[in-house]
Design a protein around this motif. Sequence first.
Motif, PDB file in Angstrom:
ATOM      1  N   TYR A 160       1.041  -1.064   0.012  1.00  0.00           N
ATOM      2  CA  TYR A 160       0.556  -0.145   0.046  1.00  0.00           C
ATOM      3  C   TYR A 160       0.881   1.172  -0.093  1.00  0.00           C
ATOM      4  O   TYR A 160       0.158   2.136   0.433  1.00  0.00           O
ATOM      5  CB  TYR A 160      -1.217   0.166   0.773  1.00  0.00           C
ATOM      6  N   GLY A 161       2.211   1.095  -0.187  1.00  0.00           N
ATOM      7  CA  GLY A 161       2.742   2.223  -1.182  1.00  0.00           C
ATOM      8  C   GLY A 161       3.350   3.132   0.261  1.00  0.00           C
ATOM      9  O   GLY A 161       3.891   4.106   0.180  1.00  0.00           O
ATOM     10  N   LEU A 162       3.804   2.252   0.979  1.00  0.00           N
ATOM     11  CA  LEU A 162       4.860   2.896   2.196  1.00  0.00           C
ATOM     12  C   LEU A 162       6.411   3.476   2.108  1.00  0.00           C
ATOM     13  O   LEU A 162       6.494   1.717   1.339  1.00  0.00           O
ATOM     14  CB  LEU A 162       5.033   2.447   3.581  1.00  0.00           C
ATOM     15  N   PRO A 163       6.951   4.002   1.900  1.00  0.00           N
ATOM     16  CA  PRO A 163       8.132   4.350   1.509  1.00  0.00           C
ATOM     17  C   PRO A 163       9.493   3.026   1.886  1.00  0.00           C
ATOM     18  O   PRO A 163       9.583   2.601   2.937  1.00  0.00           O
ATOM     19  CB  PRO A 163       8.928   5.648   2.215  1.00  0.00           C
ATOM     20  N   SER A 164       9.799   2.841   0.765  1.00  0.00           N
ATOM     21  CA  SER A 164      10.858   1.202   0.792  1.00  0.00           C
ATOM     22  C   SER A 164      12.245   1.714   2.583  1.00  0.00           C
ATOM     23  O   SER A 164      12.647   1.444   2.941  1.00  0.00           O
ATOM     24  CB  SER A 164      11.995   1.261  -0.065  1.00  0.00           C
ATOM     25  N   THR A 165      12.281   2.866   2.237  1.00  0.00           N
ATOM     26  CA  THR A 165      13.464   3.245   3.562  1.00  0.00           C
ATOM     27  C   THR A 165      12.583   2.987   4.775  1.00  0.00           C
ATOM     28  O   THR A 165      13.749   2.662   5.913  1.00  0.00           O
ATOM     29  CB  THR A 165      13.536   4.637   3.332  1.00  0.00           C
ATOM     30  N   VAL A 166      11.340   3.697   4.843  1.00  0.00           N
ATOM     31  CA  VAL A 166      10.938   2.913   5.953  1.00  0.00           C
ATOM     32  C   VAL A 166      10.649   1.554   6.243  1.00  0.00           C
ATOM     33  O   VAL A 166      11.404   0.881   7.595  1.00  0.00           O
ATOM     34  CB  VAL A 166       9.051   3.767   6.055  1.00  0.00           C
ATOM     35  N   LEU A 167      10.249   0.653   5.375  1.00  0.00           N
ATOM     36  CA  LEU A 167      10.479  -0.407   5.773  1.00  0.00           C
ATOM     37  C   LEU A 167      12.138  -0.937   6.136  1.00  0.00           C
ATOM     38  O   LEU A 167      12.211  -2.361   6.888  1.00  0.00           O
ATOM     39  CB  LEU A 167       9.589  -1.069   4.383  1.00  0.00           C
ATOM     40  N   GLU A 168      13.355  -0.934   5.567  1.00  0.00           N
ATOM     41  CA  GLU A 168      14.083  -1.519   5.681  1.00  0.00           C
ATOM     42  C   GLU A 168      14.493  -0.648   7.105  1.00  0.00           C
ATOM     43  O   GLU A 168      15.018  -1.567   7.883  1.00  0.00           O
ATOM     44  CB  GLU A 168      15.380  -0.696   4.525  1.00  0.00           C
ATOM     45  N   ARG A 169      14.201   0.840   7.961  1.00  0.00           N
ATOM     46  CA  ARG A 169      14.623   0.873   9.145  1.00  0.00           C
ATOM     47  C   ARG A 169      13.682  -0.043   9.889  1.00  0.00           C
ATOM     48  O   ARG A 169      14.221  -0.381  11.468  1.00  0.00           O
ATOM     49  CB  ARG A 169      13.926   2.843   9.422  1.00  0.00           C
ATOM     50  N   ALA A 170      12.449  -0.583   9.578  1.00  0.00           N
ATOM     51  CA  ALA A 170      11.804  -1.096   9.945  1.00  0.00           C
ATOM     52  C   ALA A 170      12.165  -2.839  10.432  1.00  0.00           C
ATOM     53  O   ALA A 170      12.309  -4.124  10.624  1.00  0.00           O
ATOM     54  CB  ALA A 170      10.213  -1.501   9.332  1.00  0.00           C
ATOM     55  N   GLU A 171      12.683  -2.920   9.283  1.00  0.00           N
ATOM     56  CA  GLU A 171      13.298  -4.471   8.770  1.00  0.00           C
ATOM     57  C   GLU A 171      14.403  -4.363   9.796  1.00  0.00           C
ATOM     58  O   GLU A 171      15.136  -5.278  11.033  1.00  0.00           O
ATOM     59  CB  GLU A 171      13.647  -4.564   7.992  1.00  0.00           C
ATOM     60  N   ARG A 172      15.113  -3.333  10.639  1.00  0.00           N
ATOM     61  CA  ARG A 172      16.293  -3.204  11.299  1.00  0.00           C
ATOM     62  C   ARG A 172      16.017  -2.844  12.400  1.00  0.00           C
ATOM     63  O   ARG A 172      16.684  -3.707  13.328  1.00  0.00           O
ATOM     64  CB  ARG A 172      16.781  -1.967  11.199  1.00  0.00           C
ATOM     65  N   PHE A 173      14.928  -2.620  12.576  1.00  0.00           N
ATOM     66  CA  PHE A 173      14.582  -2.634  14.117  1.00  0.00           C
ATOM     67  C   PHE A 173      13.993  -4.265  14.880  1.00  0.00           C
ATOM     68  O   PHE A 173      13.976  -4.347  16.146  1.00  0.00           O
ATOM     69  CB  PHE A 173      12.742  -1.742  14.438  1.00  0.00           C
ATOM     70  N   LEU A 174      13.427  -5.274  13.650  1.00  0.00           N
ATOM     71  CA  LEU A 174      13.028  -6.155  14.156  1.00  0.00           C
ATOM     72  C   LEU A 174      14.798  -7.100  14.939  1.00  0.00           C
ATOM     73  O   LEU A 174      15.259  -7.157  14.083  1.00  0.00           O
ATOM     74  CB  LEU A 174      12.309  -7.222  12.875  1.00  0.00           C
ATOM     75  N   LEU A 175      14.145  -7.811  15.691  1.00  0.00           N
ATOM     76  CA  LEU A 175      15.419  -8.521  16.968  1.00  0.00           C
ATOM     77  C   LEU A 175      15.225 -10.119  15.282  1.00  0.00           C
ATOM     78  O   LEU A 175      14.923 -10.826  15.050  1.00  0.00           O
ATOM     79  CB  LEU A 175      14.783  -9.280  17.672  1.00  0.00           C
ATOM     80  N   ARG A 176      17.221  -9.828  15.876  1.00  0.00           N
ATOM     81  CA  ARG A 176      16.875 -11.920  14.913  1.00  0.00           C
ATOM     82  C   ARG A 176      16.164 -12.675  15.325  1.00  0.00           C
ATOM     83  O   ARG A 176      16.155 -13.102  14.185  1.00  0.00           O
ATOM     84  CB  ARG A 176      18.657 -11.747  15.871  1.00  0.00           C
TER      85      ARG A 176
END
Length: 778
Positions: free
Chosen positions: A481-497
Amino acid sequence: MLSALAERCAGPLGRALALALPFSQSRQEAREWLEQAAEATRLLVQGRALPAGDVDDVGEAIERARAGGVLAPQDLRSIGRLLGAARALRRFLASRRTELPRLFDACSTDPTLDEVADEIAGSFDADGTLADSASPRLRDLRREWHAARQRMLARMEELMNRYEGVVQDRFVTEREGRWVLPVRSDAHERFPGIVHATSGSGATLFVEPRAVVPMGNRLKVLEADVRREEEAVYARLTALIADALPSVVAAARALTLADVRRATAALAQQLELIVPDVVDEPRLDLKRARHPLLALDLPRVVPSDLSVSAGQAIVVSGPNAGGKTVALKTLGLAALMIRAGLPVACAEGSVVGLMDVVLTDVGDDQSLQKNLSTFSAHVKNLGHVLEDTSPGALVLLDELAGGTDPREGEALAAAVLDSLCARGGAVAATTHYEGLKALALGDPRFVNASVGFDLATMTPTFELVMGMPGRSSALAVAQRYGLPSTVLERAERFLLREDQGFEALVKRLHDERAALELARRAMEQEAAESAVLRARLSAELEAAKAREKRALSEEGADLLERLRRARDDLREARARLRSKKADATTVREAERAIERVAGEVALGGALERVVSNGSPLAEPPPVGEVRKGMRVWVPKFRAEADVVDVFGDGSVRVAAGPLKLTVARADLRAAAPREPVAAPPPKPPVRAVLAEHAPIPTSDNTCDLRGLRVDDGIGMATNFLDRAVGAAHPVVFLLHGHGTGALRDAVREELSRSPYVARYGAAPPDQGGEGVTVVWLA
């Protein structure tokens, strides 16, 4: 669901019960209710329905009769219709007692109510007015009132003719309960009578002639007598109802229950509901279950398999709007519908146990007045659920311990599920917590379940899969639904391993399941194609057998023709040999003809070579299966034969009719299955004859059929003939009487087809004539 059931009820009594449908108080009662619903559904599938009828609510009328009051005509007629409908229901169920035993037991009514129903029905005309036949005195009073009224009207007509110049118009009317004539106001002094009213303009006075005042008084007295007699009839009918009040109440309950069961059958047929197998243990195992309210509104509902049992919890995960809450509600509705005696929206093979209670925490209980947040209300409700949970409880929790710190909420959710399972509850909970999904992977008391989500179309599949944790897919949906990829990349980094690893594991499981599903569908397609090929091969084999059968028939016809010619040659040779004039030349010709015929029919001869060309392929029977009495195919005979003896050297002695032959076991073939033997031609009809010199009838050789219906008479005569044949009676007598002749004709027609009868006829005149049929047995 109850509203949908009420809409399908025929009357107000059924609708009232459907909207307040009670729960069964025991497992036995629940089973009985479900069996009643199943019987009504089977009846409706056959094109019939319970005759519940649209009857009025007579509760107030029954209470008035119980209190000693007199019922109004409308109430009496309503109760009469109710009793008539109860009679129709009772007769319908009585005629199908073996087919509908549960409904018969639950909806039977008192047959003595039929007299009350007939009395009420006979007391009212079709338009609802009290009939003259309601009582003899009422009939007499009404006749007297009509006669007095006619006399008064005739007198009024005379007065209108006499005072034609004074009367305003030629009609008789009623004012203030008195019969009057319209008289001109300017001439009323010339018309003797009593003025009762005036017209609006004042030009007309309504005057009761003095000559008819006594007649009007008499009418008033008769009208009062009629009303008193009518009230007496109403009181008598009310007393009849009051005397049978318990039976009337039971009839109303029976009709109400029948109406609800009929509505249940209609709902079950529309939504394809079934009555699953009911067990004693508290568990639900639903195959292809559907939410019934969704099935009412939508053309198609995705079915799912749902299973939960006592001491177990299913953890339902997956994306939002994927159907998790619908799965919980489907479980809860199924448990409640079973307790209420309603079929369930699932497939055959489903198993349900009767849950003692259904405890839920579904929805937002936030309350500003009580100073409760969503989480506070949720925790308070969880406390009540924990207190009430015991073996036999179904617990449904939506977004367990949500709306607070994820780590603490996850720990709280795990503890609640553990406690609920320890208390013996059957639990189903939805969650997004990864810890609960992992808990279900390591503890046998917990089972994962998930709803699907198609990432290609970003739409839920609404299909629930047992044994598989679900993916929340929040990042994928955000990307779609169009959320910027930079935001999604930051979200993935915030996820725990650990979170990333668990998500990858779940993704791999879903991918493997998708691959298995594709393989399963491929196997199903291959199985379907194999079934088509098998059907095609079977058809071709049947066609080949049919062609072979036709070829054998042609060969058989040729064989018969050759045998006929050989038989003719033998007959001709035998005639020449028997001739006294036979010379040496004749004898030699006969010998050559016999030798030619012998060569044709000998084993290995011309006839065998002809038929053996079309012999069917068959394998020899196994060694151990050849036994005495077995039917086999002998190629040398070109016929089937029976095994007479089996010898130890491998040879077998067979018999085909009078011909016996010893052959090797390897020369035998398995006999083809026998086709049905054609029925023998019908026996020619037995002719009726005049009974002359018949023996004397006695109690042993006479059967009295008088007074029986045709079917009963024929059955009794047939049984008597069976016994007479067994007792070796040569002649028997059937006493049917004269009457209309229908029984006599039917009996004699049956005798003409009987295999026991040699001949039959009417008895001599001194023994009954046409009223008795004498039968000579074959």
